[in-house]
Scaffold this motif. Structure first.
Motif, mmCIF file in Angstrom:
data_model
loop_
_atom_site.group_PDB
_atom_site.id
_atom_site.type_symbol
_atom_site.label_atom_id
_atom_site.label_comp_id
_atom_site.label_asym_id
_atom_site.label_seq_id
_atom_site.Cartn_x
_atom_site.Cartn_y
_atom_site.Cartn_z
ATOM 1 N N SER A 59 41.430 17.429 42.019
ATOM 2 C CA SER A 59 41.458 17.314 43.481
ATOM 3 C C SER A 59 41.816 18.634 44.134
ATOM 4 O O SER A 59 41.190 19.057 45.113
ATOM 5 N N SER A 60 42.823 19.303 43.603
ATOM 6 C CA SER A 60 43.235 20.587 44.184
ATOM 7 C C SER A 60 42.151 21.643 43.994
ATOM 8 O O SER A 60 41.901 22.462 44.887
ATOM 9 N N ILE A 61 41.482 21.638 42.821
ATOM 10 C CA ILE A 61 40.411 22.600 42.584
ATOM 11 C C ILE A 61 39.222 22.337 43.503
ATOM 12 O O ILE A 61 38.628 23.261 44.077
ATOM 13 N N SER A 62 38.862 21.053 43.660
ATOM 14 C CA SER A 62 37.731 20.702 44.521
ATOM 15 C C SER A 62 38.014 21.047 45.973
ATOM 16 O O SER A 62 37.116 21.485 46.709
ATOM 17 N N ALA A 63 39.251 20.844 46.396
ATOM 18 C CA ALA A 63 39.621 21.183 47.770
ATOM 19 C C ALA A 63 39.512 22.683 48.006
ATOM 20 O O ALA A 63 39.230 23.127 49.127
ATOM 21 N N GLY A 64 39.738 23.466 46.955
ATOM 22 C CA GLY A 64 39.621 24.911 47.072
ATOM 23 C C GLY A 64 38.193 25.399 46.943
ATOM 24 O O GLY A 64 37.946 26.594 46.944
ATOM 25 N N ARG A 65 37.245 24.440 46.828
ATOM 26 C CA ARG A 65 35.815 24.723 46.747
ATOM 27 C C ARG A 65 35.450 25.635 45.575
ATOM 28 O O ARG A 65 34.605 26.515 45.688
#
Length: 266
Positions: A59-65
């Motif tokens: 989730s954190s990686i995806s939020a950071g695109r």
């Protein structure tokens, strides 16, 4: 077989059958027993932790695109590192409990041998505190006093410590914890692998990871309810809520660091 004063015969089997029939009619349906065993608990609880940890990272990686490659590299690296840490932690913890139990048994054996009267009085006080009258408690303690090994085990139970011979081996619980962590923790990452032939859209892959994580959490929620004898629906809702909160928090932090704190790529 025995004979009463009227000449009638009775058997032990008949008495047991009558007792079982009376118990069946008096107490209603017997509650279902929970799953037992340290290995089952290690699988469920390490699995739950693995799914939440892995999904939060994604989730954190995806939020950071970041790209799918970043998700796979960081996800698997973090999964293996955390799995080793969890497995070693479980091994060290179980091994420490085993050593403490072995030491406690030596102390208890010495006390039973050299301070028998004091140990008998301690058991007598315990049974009376549980509701036995003095005569019954005294009779039970006198019976235990004839068997030193049984008295040692009873004193161990009184002190809340299992015998070192009981339970699973520390290396086995550590290995099971490590394996369960890798197996269930890979569920959120699996979507990024499965969907590679079908789409290059990272958003769709993240949605797939959410779905697989939810399914894995629901399955472990059912297993958790089975272990603890809890309501299945409430347990599933609880595990899903736990995963959703952790994933949402990780996503917000990742999004905030990139868009609010200004951590943009140059």
């Amino acid at each position: 077989m025995s004979r009463n004063s009227d000449g009638a015969t009775t058997t032990t089997i008949s008495l047991l059958q009558d007792t079982e029939a009376a118990e069946k009619n008096s107490g209603g349906d017997r509650p279902k027993e929970p799953w037992k065993g340290e290995l089952v608990k290690s699988i469920v609880y390490s699995g739950l932790d693995a799914i939440v940890t892995s999904f939060s990272l994604i989730s954190s990686i995806s939020a950071g695109r970041l790209s799918s490659v970043d998700v796979l590299v960081l996800g698997f690296a973090n999964l293996v590192a955390d799995g080793i840490s969890m497995g070693m932690g479980d091994y060290v913890s179980s091994n420490t409990e085993h050593d403490v139990a072995a030491k406690e048994k030596l102390v208890t054996e010495w006390d039973v041998t050299n301070r028998r009267r004091l140990q008998e009085q301690s058991l007598l006080d315990r049974y009376r505190a549980l509701g036995m009258n003095h005569e019954d408690a005294t009779m039970v303690v006198e019976i235990f006093a004839k068997y030193s090994d049984i008295m040692v085990e009873e004193k161990m139970v009184q002190n809340g410590i299992l015998s070192p011979e009981e339970g699973e081996k520390p290396w086995k619980t550590g290995l099971v914890t490590f394996g369960a962590f890798l197996l269930f923790g890979s569920a959120p990452i699996l979507a990024f692998i499965v969907l590679i032939p079908f789409t290059q859209n990272d958003t769709l892959k993240f949605i797939g990871a959410c779905v697989l994580s939810a399914l894995a959490l629901a399955a472990l929620g059912i297993a958790k309810a089975k272990i603890a004898g809890q309501n299945y629906a409430l347990s599933v809702v609880g595990t899903l809520f736990n995963g959703a909160i952790a994933g949402f928090a990780a996503y917000i932090i990742g999004w905030g660091l990139r868009n609010v704190a200004g951590l943009e790529e140059e």
